[in-house]
Structure formats: structure tokens, C-alpha cells
Scaffold this motif. Structure first.
Motif, PDB file in Angstrom:
ATOM      1  N   GLU A  87      -8.369   3.565  -0.237  1.00  0.00           N
ATOM      2  CA  GLU A  87      -8.715   4.486  -1.745  1.00  0.00           C
ATOM      3  C   GLU A  87      -7.863   5.836  -1.774  1.00  0.00           C
ATOM      4  N   LEU A  88      -8.229   6.408  -0.390  1.00  0.00           N
ATOM      5  CA  LEU A  88      -7.400   7.717  -0.517  1.00  0.00           C
ATOM      6  C   LEU A  88      -5.800   7.602   0.039  1.00  0.00           C
ATOM      7  N   GLN A  89      -5.538   6.703   0.291  1.00  0.00           N
ATOM      8  CA  GLN A  89      -4.239   6.331   0.615  1.00  0.00           C
ATOM      9  C   GLN A  89      -3.518   6.474  -0.929  1.00  0.00           C
ATOM     10  N   ARG A  90      -4.127   5.706  -1.880  1.00  0.00           N
ATOM     11  CA  ARG A  90      -3.636   5.446  -3.236  1.00  0.00           C
ATOM     12  C   ARG A  90      -3.870   6.722  -3.747  1.00  0.00           C
ATOM     13  N   ALA A  91      -4.940   7.605  -3.347  1.00  0.00           N
ATOM     14  CA  ALA A  91      -5.001   8.893  -4.104  1.00  0.00           C
ATOM     15  C   ALA A  91      -3.981   9.632  -3.832  1.00  0.00           C
ATOM     16  N   TYR A  92      -3.401   9.720  -2.426  1.00  0.00           N
ATOM     17  CA  TYR A  92      -2.612  10.773  -1.805  1.00  0.00           C
ATOM     18  C   TYR A  92      -1.090  10.427  -2.636  1.00  0.00           C
ATOM     19  N   ALA A  93      -0.764   8.959  -2.781  1.00  0.00           N
ATOM     20  CA  ALA A  93       0.266   8.520  -3.393  1.00  0.00           C
ATOM     21  C   ALA A  93       0.342   9.025  -4.832  1.00  0.00           C
ATOM     22  N   LEU A  94      -0.755   8.950  -5.557  1.00  0.00           N
ATOM     23  CA  LEU A  94      -0.760   9.533  -6.806  1.00  0.00           C
ATOM     24  C   LEU A  94      -0.620  10.752  -6.917  1.00  0.00           C
TER      25      LEU A  94
END
Length: 209
Positions: A87-94
Motif C-alpha cells: 500500500e505504501l509502495q503505491r503511496a510513494y509512486a502516487l
């Protein structure tokens, strides 16, 4: 995580006055025969990693020393934080896509390691983004978008290719993994990165002489 890292977090901030000799197997490992173009330093990290949090000032200081033709990139890993790791991988990419990574990253680190209130679900992450100017509708429309998912797939692909199993890990030119435990100062860290950024050019020049 490399042994002895925590004591070194303090001495790494102290300048080194001695010239350094760097050796493969002692100060760095060669993990690929390829080399990135243009030149690049990549940090594999996790918001849930306390060592990554403590290493932030060291990484940020390194960034100020890099030449203009060298990029500094980060790749969040998914193997820490259980379900919230991806979930925080996606948060970083976003955050990168929306140009708010500079505020989201310190906020997430502080929320987890200073406030001890780690995000438990996507709603918590959405609320943190809202605190930094990202409207919930924007967050919802982008967090599962193809560009974000493609970035996350890229993080996982390069981590698997380089067999990254601990964080923080710094990879120079997609080829050299720094052995953090062998370093004794911020200056030595900076010097090693500089050395590795130019190592392939040096070896090519020696081969032609």
C-alpha cells in the motif's frame, strides 16, 4: 540490515579527513554486469524501516553532493509492513506523480517512527495525503491507476533483479551495491558513491591504455 549500522549513523555525519581506497567485496559488491544510463543512485527503502528513517539525513546530504548529470531515485520495497507494505509502495509512486513526495515522505516517516501511529489502511493514507493538499477524490482516482501500478511493478522488478533483501540499500549505476557497514563517515559514503559513479569510465580508460 547491515550489522553495526546503528552506531555508524552517528559517525557517518562526521567528515572524514583521509583519502579513501575502495575495494570490491569490502566496500561494495558488484551485482550486475550492466550499468544505468544516465548515471544514477538508487535507494531501496521502506517507510516501516527504522534504519531508513534514521538514514534520512545521510541520504539527503548525499543528494546535495551529486553532479547535475546524476539522478537520485528511490524504490520502496514491499517486504516490510505486511499488507501496508504494498500500500505504501503505491503511496510513494502516487506522491512522486503528484509532485508531493517531498512532503509525504517525511510525514509518513514521522507518523510511523515519531508519532507511533502507522497507517493501518488506505483510509489512513488518504487522510495523510489530504493533510498535504491532495484532495480525496484525486487520491482515489489515481492510487490504483495504471501509471501507479506500473511504477510499483518497476520497483519490484529491479529489486528482484538485484536480489535486494534488506533496507536501506544503495545501488550505484544499477551495478554496485554499497556495503554500508564498511563505512565510517558521511564523507566516506559520499566519496564511495562518487568513486562508483565513475568506476566504469575509469576501467574503460585503463583497458584502452
Amino acid at each position: 540490515m547491515k550489522k553495526l549500522l546503528l552506531p555508524l549513523l552517528f559517525v557517518l555525519l562526521t567528515p572524514s579527513l583521509l583519502a579513501q581506497d575502495f575495494n570490491a567485496g569490502e566496500h561494495y559488491d558488484v551485482v550486475s554486469s550492466g550499468v544505468s544510463t544516465p548515471k544514477q543512485v538508487m535507494e531501496f527503502f521502506s517507510y516501516f524501516c527504522p534504519h531508513c528513517y534514521n538514514f534520512e539525513p545521510i541520504a539527503q546530504q548525499l543528494k546535495t553532493t551529486l553532479p547535475a548529470d546524476v539522478s537520485f531515485k528511490r524504490a520502496p520495497v514491499s517486504f516490510l509492513g505486511r499488507d501496508m507494505g504494498p500500500e505504501l509502495q503505491r503511496a510513494y509512486a502516487l506522491a512522486v506523480a503528484l509532485n508531493v513526495e517531498h512532503s509525504i515522505t517525511p510525514a509518513l516517516f514521522a507518523r510511523i517512527h515519531t508519532e507511533r501511529k502507522a497507517p493501518a489502511n488506505r483510509a489512513d493514507v488518504r487522510a495523510l495525503f489530504a493533510e498535504h493538499g491532495v484532495a480525496p477524490d484525486m487520491f482515489n482516482s489515481r492510487i490504483d491507476s495504471m501509471p501507479v501500478l506500473a511504477e510499483v511493478a518497476g520497483y519490484d522488478s529491479i529489486r528482484e533483479k538485484l536480489n535486494i533483501t534488506s533496507v536501506p540499500t544503495f545501488v550505484v549505476n544499477g551495478k554496485y551495491v554499497i556495503k554500508i557497514g564498511a563505512l565510517k563517515s558521511q564523507q566516506q559514503f559520499n566519496d564511495l558513491v562518487s568513486y562508483l559513479l565513475n568506476l566504469d569510465a575509469q576501467e574503460s580508460g585503463n583497458a584502452t591504455n
